[in-house]
Design a protein around this motif. Structure first.
Motif, PDB file in Angstrom:
ATOM      1  N   VAL A   1       0.840  -1.194   0.000  1.00  0.00           N
ATOM      2  CA  VAL A   1       0.000   0.000   0.000  1.00  0.00           C
ATOM      3  C   VAL A   1       0.877   1.247   0.000  1.00  0.00           C
ATOM      4  O   VAL A   1       1.899   1.307   0.667  1.00  0.00           O
ATOM      5  CB  VAL A   1      -0.959   0.016   1.220  1.00  0.00           C
TER       6      VAL A   1
ATOM      7  N   PRO B   1       0.783   5.822  -0.441  1.00  0.00           N
ATOM      8  CA  PRO B   1      -0.044   7.026  -0.542  1.00  0.00           C
ATOM      9  C   PRO B   1      -0.128   7.487  -1.987  1.00  0.00           C
ATOM     10  O   PRO B   1       0.737   7.162  -2.812  1.00  0.00           O
ATOM     11  CB  PRO B   1       0.729   8.049   0.316  1.00  0.00           C
TER      12      PRO B   1
ATOM     13  N   GLU C   1       1.308   6.942  -7.481  1.00  0.00           N
ATOM     14  CA  GLU C   1       1.518   6.364  -6.164  1.00  0.00           C
ATOM     15  C   GLU C   1       2.891   6.770  -5.655  1.00  0.00           C
ATOM     16  O   GLU C   1       3.866   6.795  -6.407  1.00  0.00           O
ATOM     17  CB  GLU C   1       1.432   4.841  -6.230  1.00  0.00           C
TER      18      GLU C   1
ATOM     19  N   LEU D   1      -1.635   2.995   6.751  1.00  0.00           N
ATOM     20  CA  LEU D   1      -2.208   2.750   5.429  1.00  0.00           C
ATOM     21  C   LEU D   1      -2.831   1.366   5.340  1.00  0.00           C
ATOM     22  O   LEU D   1      -3.858   1.174   4.681  1.00  0.00           O
ATOM     23  CB  LEU D   1      -1.118   2.902   4.359  1.00  0.00           C
ATOM     24  N   ARG D   2      -2.227   0.390   5.998  1.00  0.00           N
ATOM     25  CA  ARG D   2      -2.806  -0.956   5.985  1.00  0.00           C
ATOM     26  C   ARG D   2      -4.170  -0.957   6.671  1.00  0.00           C
ATOM     27  O   ARG D   2      -5.104  -1.628   6.222  1.00  0.00           O
ATOM     28  CB  ARG D   2      -1.866  -1.943   6.679  1.00  0.00           C
TER      29      ARG D   2
ATOM     30  N   ARG E   1      -6.538   0.509   4.355  1.00  0.00           N
ATOM     31  CA  ARG E   1      -6.804  -0.373   3.229  1.00  0.00           C
ATOM     32  C   ARG E   1      -7.862  -1.421   3.573  1.00  0.00           C
ATOM     33  O   ARG E   1      -8.627  -1.846   2.706  1.00  0.00           O
ATOM     34  CB  ARG E   1      -5.510  -1.066   2.798  1.00  0.00           C
TER      35      ARG E   1
ATOM     36  N   THR F   1      -7.325   4.962   1.324  1.00  0.00           N
ATOM     37  CA  THR F   1      -5.907   5.259   1.259  1.00  0.00           C
ATOM     38  C   THR F   1      -5.717   6.744   1.529  1.00  0.00           C
ATOM     39  O   THR F   1      -6.686   7.450   1.854  1.00  0.00           O
ATOM     40  CB  THR F   1      -5.311   4.868  -0.106  1.00  0.00           C
ATOM     41  N   LYS F   2      -4.471   7.232   1.407  1.00  0.00           N
ATOM     42  CA  LYS F   2      -4.196   8.653   1.607  1.00  0.00           C
ATOM     43  C   LYS F   2      -3.845   9.308   0.284  1.00  0.00           C
ATOM     44  O   LYS F   2      -3.122   8.744  -0.538  1.00  0.00           O
ATOM     45  CB  LYS F   2      -3.046   8.847   2.597  1.00  0.00           C
TER      46      LYS F   2
ATOM     47  N   LYS G   1      -9.912   4.035  -2.118  1.00  0.00           N
ATOM     48  CA  LYS G   1      -8.710   3.541  -2.791  1.00  0.00           C
ATOM     49  C   LYS G   1      -8.758   3.722  -4.312  1.00  0.00           C
ATOM     50  O   LYS G   1      -7.712   3.697  -4.973  1.00  0.00           O
ATOM     51  CB  LYS G   1      -8.474   2.071  -2.454  1.00  0.00           C
TER      52      LYS G   1
END
Length: 244
Positions: A117, A119, A133, A145-146, A149, A154-155, A169
């Motif tokens: 994963v 940002p 990404e 982030l996990r 997810r 996500t960021k 996402k």
């Protein structure tokens, strides 16, 4: 997605090549640990993920992982082996997870997705808006982030700004479709940050973002609408894996 695969079995190599091509992933395939280390040294952190067989001729997967962890920037490494007895040794060497052969394509894709994963970054290109990404983060930074997810989030960060947004996402693909594919001047998305959630407008001209604050009941409805609308923007690899 750039993946390093260390695998000495010719039949599994054929299987791995087919999957990576089907998922549109770039990859390098090493036949032993020494070759995997050489690929990693040459890339200097370019890889987003590594599938590491354990039992290989010469330098095995555990030895190769120890060297990579000692000498190179972090990227996720997952053991792939038919022998469950190697689990503790693999994790102690610095591997992030353990997959026992045989492994289904769906399971393999889930592990790659969960451990790689990243940002999302939005920035200006020379004549275009780029939604890309960021680099794979270290384990501590990646934990947030996990967790996001797991909620299909996500960021998203605008290059040059400190502030980031918590988004669905698939927003990366939606923004690219809106601003590049359809040539729109504005792309909308929902910021789901716990502190200041709201409806955001991203302006193509200068990457300026405005935000409409929403009441809790309005936010819930807007999130539901967005979830329904962005499913069509999932990646080809995710669509393929969901059919497994």
């Amino acid at each position: 997605m750039n993946i390093l695969i260390a695998e000495d079995d010719p039949a599994i190599q054929v299987f791995d090549r087919a999957l990576m091509s089907k998922w549109n992933f770039d990859f390098d395939l090493a036949s032993d640990g020494e070759e995997a280390v050489n690929y990693a040294l040459k890339s200097r952190g370019r890889y987003d993920f590594c599938l590491m067989d354990v039992e290989m001729p010469g330098v095995n997967g555990i030895e190769a992982t120890r060297f990579i962890r000692r000498e190179l920037p972090y990227f996720p490494i997952v053991a792939v082996t038919a022998n469950p007895g190697y689990r503790d040794q693999c994790l102690s060497a610095g591997m992030d997870d353990f997959i026992q052969k045989p492994c289904t394509p769906g399971r393999l894709f889930e592990v790659i997705k969960d451990l790689s994963v990243k940002p999302l970054l939005v920035k200006f290109g020379e004549d275009e808006i780029l939604v890309i990404e960021g680099r794979t983060m270290n384990p501590k930074e990646m934990q947030e982030l996990r967790e996001l997810r797991k909620q299909s989030l996500t960021k998203l960060k605008l290059v040059g700004l400190d502030h980031s947004f918590v988004v669905h996402k698939n927003i990366q693909n939606k923004i690219s479709h809106d601003l590049i594919g359809e040539g729109k001047e504005i792309s909308e998305f929902i910021d789901r940050s716990p502190s200041e959630p709201g409806r955001c407008q991203l302006y193509k001209a200068n990457l300026y973002v405005t935000k409409d604050m929403l009441l809790p009941e309005e936010l819930e409805e807007e999130i539901w609408k967005e979830n329904e609308g962005v499913e069509k923007y999932s990646s080809p690899a995710e669509r393929y894996a969901s059919d497994e």
